[in-house]
Enzyme design. Structure first.
Site: not given
Length: 146
Positions: A81-85
């Protein structure tokens, strides 16, 4: 011609993590690989995977996989998952690899260390390169190469 020029006839396999709707899976299928297992938590995506790969083992939560339940595979692929970067969150609102979503990279890493696949193929957003001034990308590279 000698045996050294023959292409191996052994069917290459892959396990797909954070599978989504099967982008990596489709690409690898088209290159002659066979899916051994998929892992995806989203129910809509699970339906898409099941429609296209009905005979492939489907794990719903990567954090609850017992490594002994995973079939052996030559390649492990996925896009954690990419949401936090992602830069879409703005530079000062990114939790990076410490976030609950992008931090799932570490549970993937635990499985990989346990099973030691021949090849790992990962993807993520360009924001991973700048998250925490590049330190998150450094962590990913160091962890994968250690």
């Amino acid at each position: 011609m000698g045996d050294s020029n023959k292409v191996s006839k052994r069917k290459r396999t892959f396990n797909s993590f954070f599978a989504g709707i099967g982008g990596f899976d489709l690409a690898l299928d088209r290159e002659g690989f066979t899916a051994a297992a998929q892992c995806e938590i989203d129910t809509f995506c699970q339906g898409v995977l099941g429609a296209h790969w009905p005979d492939v083992a489907l794990f719903k939560d990567k954090t609850r996989i017992d490594p002994s339940d995973l079939p052996e595979a030559d390649v492990w692929c996925g896009g954690f998952p990419c949401q936090d970067v992602s830069v879409a969150r703005g530079s000062n609102k990114r939790a990076g690899l410490a976030g609950k979503n992008s931090g799932l990279f570490f549970s993937f890493l635990e499985l990989a260390r346990s099973e030691r696949p021949e090849t790992i193929l990962l993807e993520n957003v360009v924001g991973l390169l700048s998250s925490h001034n590049g330190q998150d990308f450094r962590v990913v590279i160091e962890e994968l190469t250690s």
